[in-house]
Design an enzyme around this catalytic site. Structure first.
Site, PDB file in Angstrom:
ATOM      1  N   GLY A  64       0.831  -1.199   0.000  1.00 21.09           N
ATOM      2  CA  GLY A  64       0.000   0.000   0.000  1.00 21.09           C
ATOM      3  C   GLY A  64       0.862   1.244   0.000  1.00 21.09           C
ATOM      4  N   GLN A  69       2.986   9.914   1.465  1.00 19.01           N
ATOM      5  CA  GLN A  69       4.334   9.338   1.456  1.00 19.01           C
ATOM      6  C   GLN A  69       5.171   9.799   0.268  1.00 19.01           C
ATOM      7  OE1 GLN A  69       2.528   5.223   2.166  1.00 19.01           O
ATOM      8  NE2 GLN A  69       4.547   5.014   3.085  1.00 19.01           N
ATOM      9  N   CYS A 109       6.284  -0.368   6.828  1.00 19.00           N
ATOM     10  CA  CYS A 109       5.862   0.801   6.056  1.00 19.00           C
ATOM     11  C   CYS A 109       7.017   1.225   5.162  1.00 19.00           C
ATOM     12  CB  CYS A 109       5.504   1.935   7.026  1.00 19.00           C
ATOM     13  SG  CYS A 109       5.010   3.458   6.221  1.00 19.00           S
ATOM     14  N   LEU A 110       6.707   1.585   3.924  1.00 17.56           N
ATOM     15  CA  LEU A 110       7.764   2.013   2.997  1.00 17.56           C
ATOM     16  C   LEU A 110       8.469   3.272   3.487  1.00 17.56           C
ATOM     17  CD1 LEU A 110       6.000   1.379  -0.444  1.00 17.56           C
ATOM     18  CD2 LEU A 110       7.739  -0.038   0.680  1.00 17.56           C
ATOM     19  N   HIS A 151      -4.059   1.464   7.924  1.00 17.82           N
ATOM     20  CA  HIS A 151      -2.683   1.980   7.930  1.00 17.82           C
ATOM     21  C   HIS A 151      -2.557   3.151   6.940  1.00 17.82           C
ATOM     22  CE1 HIS A 151       1.871   1.141   7.829  1.00 17.82           C
ATOM     23  NE2 HIS A 151       1.689   1.981   6.828  1.00 17.82           N
ATOM     24  N   GLU A 152      -3.114   2.995   5.738  1.00 22.74           N
ATOM     25  CA  GLU A 152      -2.977   4.036   4.711  1.00 22.74           C
ATOM     26  C   GLU A 152      -3.832   5.267   5.037  1.00 22.74           C
ATOM     27  OE1 GLU A 152      -0.535   3.650   2.886  1.00 22.74           O
ATOM     28  OE2 GLU A 152      -0.276   1.497   3.075  1.00 22.74           O
ATOM     29  N   HIS A 155      -2.009   7.441   7.286  1.00 21.58           N
ATOM     30  CA  HIS A 155      -1.023   8.300   6.606  1.00 21.58           C
ATOM     31  C   HIS A 155      -1.656   9.614   6.172  1.00 21.58           C
ATOM     32  CE1 HIS A 155       2.704   6.106   6.254  1.00 21.58           C
ATOM     33  NE2 HIS A 155       2.129   5.030   5.743  1.00 21.58           N
TER      34      HIS A 155
HETATM   35 NI    NI Z   1       2.898   3.076   5.532  1.00 21.07          NI
END
Ligand code: NI
Length: 186
Positions: A64, A69, A109-110, A151-152, A155
């Site tokens: 995701g 991000q 997480c990226l 989670h997204e 963000h």
């Molecule tokens: Ni993330």
């Protein structure tokens, strides 16, 4: 970088633009705390953003990615929680309508590379969003997809999974990432 073939995505007539990889912000970059604004119209610019975000997510690889991000502060999320990376899902202006149950699982997480820890989330959620076609849809998500959606959406509200961890763990993670990404400032 390995090329990831995504047949369903490439065949989507709404996403025919050339795609580009976008740089991903790394924690504790303060831009990750910005609150994303709603998208007023799903136009060519938004479709290009979605295409670029999808390519960036698949290349990373990740399950995701939120626009926050990639330093675009609009309410846009891409997710592919399928095993064979064939089910791209796009959520524009997503809202969680209802939540049920509780589950705890390991998240990464990226924007927090190499760090994984347990977070408690709702086990299932009902979500309303706009799709890439600009139409409203609602869906029930459970399991990994439900966790990913939560989670997204976090963000977009300037929140990361590390914010659920202890202060001590957050400090350790910041120190480690700043050390490995020396151009960052805390
Ligand atoms: Ni993330």
């Amino acid at each position: 970088m390995t090329f990831v073939c995504v047949p369903d995505f490439a065949c989507n007539p709404l996403i025919q633009q050339a795609m580009a990889l976008l740089p991903i912000l790394i924690y504790p970059d303060p831009r990750l705390q910005k609150i994303a604004a709603p998208v007023s119209r799903v136009d060519a610019e938004i479709r290009q953003l979605v295409a670029d975000m999808a390519e960036t997510m698949y290349a990373a690889p990740g399950v995701g990615l939120a626009a926050t991000q990639v330093d675009v502060h609009l309410q846009v999320i891409v997710i592919d929680a399928s095993d064979d990376k064939s089910q791209l899902q796009v959520f524009i202006n997503p809202q969680i309508l209802t939540r049920e149950g509780e589950c705890e699982g390991e998240e990464g997480c990226l924007s927090v590379p190499g760090i994984y820890d347990n977070v408690v989330r709702s086990a299932s959620v009902r979500v309303r969003a706009l799709g890439i076609d600009g139409e409203v849809f609602e869906m029930d998500a459970e399991g990994m997809l439900a966790v990913c959606v939560q989670h997204e959406i976090d963000h977009l509200q300037g929140k990361l999974f590390v914010d659920y961890l202890s202060r001590l763990k957050q400090t350790r993670i910041k120190t480690k990432l700043i050390k490995h990404h020396p151009r960052l400032t805390a």
